[in-house]
Motif scaffolding. Structure first.
Motif, mmCIF file in Angstrom:
data_model
loop_
_atom_site.group_PDB
_atom_site.id
_atom_site.type_symbol
_atom_site.label_atom_id
_atom_site.label_comp_id
_atom_site.label_asym_id
_atom_site.label_seq_id
_atom_site.Cartn_x
_atom_site.Cartn_y
_atom_site.Cartn_z
ATOM 1 N N ALA A 42 0.828 -1.208 0.000
ATOM 2 C CA ALA A 42 0.000 0.000 0.000
ATOM 3 C C ALA A 42 0.862 1.257 0.000
ATOM 4 N N LEU A 43 1.948 1.258 0.758
ATOM 5 C CA LEU A 43 2.823 2.431 0.803
ATOM 6 C C LEU A 43 3.528 2.668 -0.526
ATOM 7 N N ILE A 44 3.950 1.598 -1.174
ATOM 8 C CA ILE A 44 4.594 1.731 -2.486
ATOM 9 C C ILE A 44 3.631 2.381 -3.471
ATOM 10 N N ILE A 45 2.420 1.875 -3.525
ATOM 11 C CA ILE A 45 1.425 2.408 -4.455
ATOM 12 C C ILE A 45 1.059 3.846 -4.093
ATOM 13 N N ALA A 46 0.843 4.115 -2.797
ATOM 14 C CA ALA A 46 0.457 5.462 -2.368
ATOM 15 C C ALA A 46 1.564 6.477 -2.645
ATOM 16 N N CYS A 47 2.820 6.127 -2.360
ATOM 17 C CA CYS A 47 3.929 7.054 -2.618
ATOM 18 C C CYS A 47 4.099 7.309 -4.105
ATOM 19 N N PHE A 48 3.947 6.273 -4.898
ATOM 20 C CA PHE A 48 4.082 6.447 -6.339
ATOM 21 C C PHE A 48 3.010 7.396 -6.864
ATOM 22 N N PHE A 49 1.759 7.164 -6.493
ATOM 23 C CA PHE A 49 0.680 8.020 -6.991
ATOM 24 C C PHE A 49 0.744 9.425 -6.397
ATOM 25 N N SER A 134 10.876 6.135 -11.015
ATOM 26 C CA SER A 134 10.248 6.505 -9.752
ATOM 27 C C SER A 134 9.617 5.294 -9.074
ATOM 28 N N PHE A 135 8.854 4.519 -9.823
ATOM 29 C CA PHE A 135 8.186 3.352 -9.256
ATOM 30 C C PHE A 135 9.194 2.346 -8.710
ATOM 31 N N PHE A 136 10.209 2.028 -9.507
ATOM 32 C CA PHE A 136 11.169 1.014 -9.070
ATOM 33 C C PHE A 136 12.085 1.521 -7.963
ATOM 34 N N PHE A 137 12.326 2.826 -7.909
ATOM 35 C CA PHE A 137 13.092 3.386 -6.798
ATOM 36 C C PHE A 137 12.291 3.251 -5.501
ATOM 37 N N ILE A 138 11.009 3.601 -5.554
ATOM 38 C CA ILE A 138 10.144 3.474 -4.379
ATOM 39 C C ILE A 138 10.047 2.016 -3.965
ATOM 40 N N LEU A 139 9.868 1.134 -4.930
ATOM 41 C CA LEU A 139 9.785 -0.300 -4.648
ATOM 42 C C LEU A 139 11.054 -0.769 -3.949
#
Length: 144
Positions: A42-49, A134-139
């Motif tokens: 949830a945090l990965i998705i929320a931070c990305f969006f 951005s997505f893969f960095f957050i992941l």
């Protein structure tokens, strides 16, 4: 440097709330790893969006010293606060408080995007590649 001052604090609480809710909804009463995995997802998705919508990609920076503290307390709770787990949770909490204090002292919660994100955005150049980065960095930030 992008400013998102008006959304920084509410955004942090919204993202943390989404993570907590996902842990409660999708976590396992018998497996702390599944609970932490649900919160992480949830945090990965929320931070990305949040970054994609606001244009400020420092959301993960604002949470990286707080969220691991929550993770360790999940494990301590699942372990019924056994002395070794409680000691670990207290030490990680102290470490997280120190990191959070230093980040705040240096303006991390001021609502401005870290200058390094702008440098990376210019170097990458392509908006699609930027979103993938951005997505893969957050992941990567949440998984390791």
């Amino acid at each position: 440097m992008k400013q998102t001052k008006s959304t920084t604090v509410p955004g942090i609480f919204l993202i943390l709330g989404l993570g907590l809710a996902s842990g409660l909804l999708f976590g396992s009463p018998a497996d702390p790893l599944m609970t932490v995995a649900a919160v992480s997802t949830a945090l990965i998705i929320a931070c990305f969006f949040a970054g994609a919508v606001s244009g400020d990609y420092s959301w993960v920076d604002r949470l990286w010293s707080v969220v691991p503290v929550g993770y360790v307390w999940v494990y301590a709770a699942y372990g019924e606060f056994a002395p070794p787990l409680l000691a670990m949770a207290l030490l990680v909490t102290l470490w997280g408080a120190r990191l959070t204090f230093n980040f705040a002292r240096r303006g991390g919660y001021s609502g401005y995007e870290d200058y390094r994100w702008g440098v990376l955005r210019r170097r990458i150049g392509n908006p699609i590649l930027w979103q993938l980065f951005s997505f893969f960095f957050i992941l990567d930030a949440w998984l390791y």
